[in-house]
Write a protein that holds these residues in place. Structure first.
Motif, PDB file in Angstrom:
ATOM      1  N   CYS A   7       1.069  -1.615  -0.163  1.00 62.65           N
ATOM      2  CA  CYS A   7       0.103   0.281  -0.013  1.00 62.65           C
ATOM      3  C   CYS A   7       1.269   1.239  -0.585  1.00 62.65           C
ATOM      4  O   CYS A   7       0.754   2.074  -0.683  1.00 62.65           O
ATOM      5  N   ILE A  39      -7.353   2.331   5.156  1.00 66.06           N
ATOM      6  CA  ILE A  39      -7.197   0.857   4.644  1.00 66.06           C
ATOM      7  C   ILE A  39      -7.514   0.901   5.174  1.00 66.06           C
ATOM      8  O   ILE A  39      -6.353  -0.126   6.597  1.00 66.06           O
ATOM      9  N   SER A  77      -7.073  -2.885   1.208  1.00 65.92           N
ATOM     10  CA  SER A  77      -5.658  -2.648  -0.143  1.00 65.92           C
ATOM     11  C   SER A  77      -5.454  -3.219  -1.295  1.00 65.92           C
ATOM     12  O   SER A  77      -5.569  -2.543  -2.450  1.00 65.92           O
TER      13      SER A  77
END
Length: 115
Positions: A7, A39, A77
């Motif tokens: 990420c 996330i 994610s």
């Protein structure tokens, strides 16, 4: 599910992609805003700042001034990585409930022009 490192790499790529937007478009559509990208499946939030000269790198620590982000995104994610790689359209993800954006209407309209 992606990792925190994946990420972080996707957000770094987003910063690079933002540099490719013309100065004219940035001048028309960008105002300084603090950003938060949560996330949800990893329970981590990245913080950044958008302004006319660019998009600052995202960090996992909130800004020192303690002021809240004006634009907050919440997504998984895998969806973050798919969007940054151009595999998932932001509009479709938003209307499909895969991405949530908490921002003023004006900010949403400005950001739409850049995505």
């Amino acid at each position: 599910m992606a990792t925190v490192e994946e990420c972080r790499a996707a957000l770094d790529k987003l910063v690079e992609q933002f540099d490719g937007i013309s100065r004219e478009d940035r001048a028309k559509h960008v105002v300084e805003r603090r950003l938060a990208c949560h996330i949800s499946d990893l329970g981590v939030t990245f913080f950044g700042r958008i302004h006319r000269t660019g998009l600052d790198p995202f960090k996992e620590v909130p800004p020192e001034d303690g002021r809240p982000a004006e634009v907050k995104l919440t997504l998984k994610s895998g969806d973050l990585i798919s969007m940054v790689n151009g595999e998932l359209d932001m509009g479709r993800a938003l209307f499909g409930g895969r991405v949530k954006i908490d921002a003023s209407l004006g900010d949403l309209l400005r950001l739409r022009k850049l995505l």
